[in-house]
Design an enzyme around this catalytic site. Structure first.
Site, PDB file in Angstrom:
ATOM      1  N   SER A  74       0.810  -1.220   0.000  1.00 37.52           N
ATOM      2  CA  SER A  74       0.000   0.000   0.000  1.00 37.52           C
ATOM      3  C   SER A  74       0.842   1.268   0.000  1.00 37.52           C
ATOM      4  O   SER A  74       0.321   2.353   0.128  1.00 37.52           O
ATOM      5  CB  SER A  74      -0.911   0.007   1.239  1.00 37.52           C
ATOM      6  N   GLY A  75       2.158   1.114  -0.137  1.00 36.73           N
ATOM      7  CA  GLY A  75       3.013   2.281  -0.132  1.00 36.73           C
ATOM      8  C   GLY A  75       3.103   2.950   1.215  1.00 36.73           C
ATOM      9  O   GLY A  75       3.526   4.090   1.322  1.00 36.73           O
ATOM     10  N   LEU A  81       2.972  -1.605   8.251  1.00 37.86           N
ATOM     11  CA  LEU A  81       3.644  -2.289   7.165  1.00 37.86           C
ATOM     12  C   LEU A  81       2.916  -3.576   6.781  1.00 37.86           C
ATOM     13  O   LEU A  81       2.178  -4.143   7.578  1.00 37.86           O
ATOM     14  CB  LEU A  81       5.081  -2.621   7.569  1.00 37.86           C
ATOM     15  N   VAL A  82       3.163  -4.030   5.558  1.00 40.26           N
ATOM     16  CA  VAL A  82       2.605  -5.286   5.076  1.00 40.26           C
ATOM     17  C   VAL A  82       3.753  -6.270   4.863  1.00 40.26           C
ATOM     18  O   VAL A  82       4.774  -5.927   4.249  1.00 40.26           O
ATOM     19  CB  VAL A  82       1.829  -5.090   3.759  1.00 40.26           C
ATOM     20  N   ASP A 190      -8.370   5.622   0.770  1.00 40.53           N
ATOM     21  CA  ASP A 190      -7.136   5.908   0.037  1.00 40.53           C
ATOM     22  C   ASP A 190      -6.932   4.967  -1.142  1.00 40.53           C
ATOM     23  O   ASP A 190      -5.909   4.291  -1.245  1.00 40.53           O
ATOM     24  CB  ASP A 190      -5.933   5.844   0.986  1.00 40.53           C
TER      25      ASP A 190
END
Length: 500
Positions: A74-75, A81-82, A190
């Site tokens: 997702s930037g 965080l991912v 978003d």
């Protein structure tokens, strides 16, 4: 990465998670995921049922949330965080980690996760679980292995996305938004090119993470105000119309291949400079009529007044006629190779341990582990003088009794004694774990054996024996391809040791 990208609890965890659905699921979320045209039943189409994970499960699955496992889904920046992870059943997952401050109320987090987890659709990277363990707040979703739309549009290395696939992205994401809206989840936070992911077939999917309400700080959009819906700047609220505006910015990304502020794009559209808006890397390989239709739709989505924007159904209606290459595989258009099966690897000379594991000769493995003793444990534990309590002495005595039983092939007693040592948790011994893993294999308990071998790898990440033991357990579980991969990984680690 090895099998440490797996879940300790394995099948026991999956059974436990399924039972917890009825015990811990909020009262208003007891129904299974609804079906819809183009959607998937809960647990259908290869998508597992939504369930709760323990933090220990996800810690192991992500190799202790290693920085090597961070993916830019997702930037987003830390702490949201991912991470990429892998469960014991070999399913790849994406794990998004929040802070407790983002979701201070565990009940609210669980209810929101269950609400999103009920959705199942082939255009979504579906949510398959969550974790609300103490201060931990995590979401678990299907892992999409072929990066984000942002990566392929803005940071491509081999080739840019061809026009037909850009139209497919627009149409598929419109379908995803339409499904979510029809199921009572019209708000998406978003929406941008980082939220569009490509699955193993190269098909674009919408990340489910954006369907979760963001944290109590109310920040539902990135800090780049040029791409934020104007009404959100006024009142800080996300509406269904705000999502349409964000979809318009994604259309601009697809058209131009770069970030163009909507206000600037609108000026170009009004000036009928559509050619200047188009991505030069397409080199004119697009239909002017189709591009004009997308530009017109983007213009409608980016209207300043929310009521003047189209609805989600209108998006699919406008884009459906443009999706003309529906029979062309996405992975071909994306320029990737679809992973069918593991490539064959050349045969290498195996060590005695590797040879025994490849033949699944448990007797030979037992002899090797007895002869190796604890030499590989050196440096994994350093106890201070103060830690030498009676409890530690009792624990070491349990290990010694386990060693005697292991040597004498009394594997049931060895399991009991080694379990006493392990359960205290003061010392982490990869050798004890490997020995108990073998005891489980000899007792026809490959699931438990695999868990111990994975835990041994977490204690000692580059230890070939941990990988070898995993390969044998996987073979006993009839996971031959994974067993072969693990055997090769163990042999590679041994080769590195010899070379160093």
């Amino acid at each position: 990465m090895g099998c440490c990208l797996s879940s300790f609890s394995g099948q026991d965890s999956l059974r436990r998670d399924q039972s917890l659905q009825h015990q811990q699921q909020p009262a208003d979320h007891h129904d299974a995921a609804p079906s819809a045209a183009g959607g998937l039943e809960n647990g259908g189409g290869g998508v597992p049922s939504f369930s709760e994970f323990s933090f220990a499960d996800l810690k192991v699955a992500t190799n202790n949330f290693s920085s090597d496992n961070i993916v830019s889904e997702s930037g987003e920046k830390a702490p949201n965080l991912v991470y990429k992870g892998r469960l014991q059943n070999r399913r790849w997952i994406a794990v998004k980690k929040f802070t407790k401050m983002a979701w201070p109320d565990p009940k609210q987090f669980a209810e929101e996760a269950w609400g999103v987890g009920k959705l199942r659709h082939k255009r979504l990277a579906n949510l398959i679980g969550y974790c609300c363990d103490g201060d931990e707040r995590l979401l678990v979703a299907e892992f999409m292995p072929n990066d984000t739309l942002a990566k392929h549009l803005f940071h491509w290395e081999n080739q840019t996305i061809e026009w037909a696939l850009r139209l497919r992205v627009a149409y598929y994401i419109a379908e995803a938004l339409g499904y979510c809206s029809s199921e009572g989840r019209p708000l998406y936070h978003d929406l941008n090119a980082y939220r569009v992911l490509f699955d193993e077939d190269g098909d674009p999917r919408l990340s489910c993470f954006g369907l979760m309400k963001n944290s109590r700080d109310g920040k539902s959009y990135s800090t780049n105000l040029a791409y934020t819906p104007p009404e959100y700047l006024r009142n800080g609220r996300v509406t269904a119309e705000s999502v349409i505006y964000s979809f318009g910015t994604v259309l601009l990304d697809l058209l131009s291949g770069k970030h163009i502020p909507p206000s600037h794009a609108i000026d170009m559209i009004r000036g009928k400079n559509i050619v200047l808006l188009m991505d030069s890397h397409l080199e004119g390989n697009f239909s002017t009529e189709e591009a004009t239709a997308v530009v017109e739709l983007a213009s409608r989505c980016l209207q300043y007044e929310p009521r003047e924007r189209p609805g989600t159904k209108d998006l699919s209606v406008a884009l459906s006629p443009l999706h003309t290459k529906s029979d062309a595989p996405s992975y071909v258009m994306l320029g990737i190779t679809k992973h069918e099966e593991a490539p064959s690897t050349p045969q290498r000379r195996l060590s005695p341990m590797g040879d025994a594991c490849s033949r699944m000769d448990l007797t030979a493995i037992h002899q090797i582990l007895v002869m190796t003793h604890y030499r590989d444990d050196e440096g994994t534990n350093e106890l201070s003088f103060q830690e030498w309590t009676q409890q530690i002495k009792d624990m070491l005595d349990a290990r010694k009794r386990g060693d005697y039983a292991f040597r004498d092939k009394d594997f049931k007693t060895a399991i009991d004694c080694y379990s006493q040592f392990i359960d205290v948790g003061t010392m982490a011994s990869p050798t004890v774990l490997a020995r108990r893993s073998l005891c489980y294999l000899l007792s026809d308990q490959p699931d438990a054996a695999l868990r111990d071998a994975m835990q041994a790898q977490c204690v000692y990440p580059d230890w070939p024996t941990a990988f070898y033991m995993q390969s044998v357990a996987l073979a006993m579980l009839n996971m031959q391809t994974d067993a072969s991969d693990m055997l090769n990984e163990a042999a590679s680690l041994e080769d590195k040791r010899k070379g160093s």
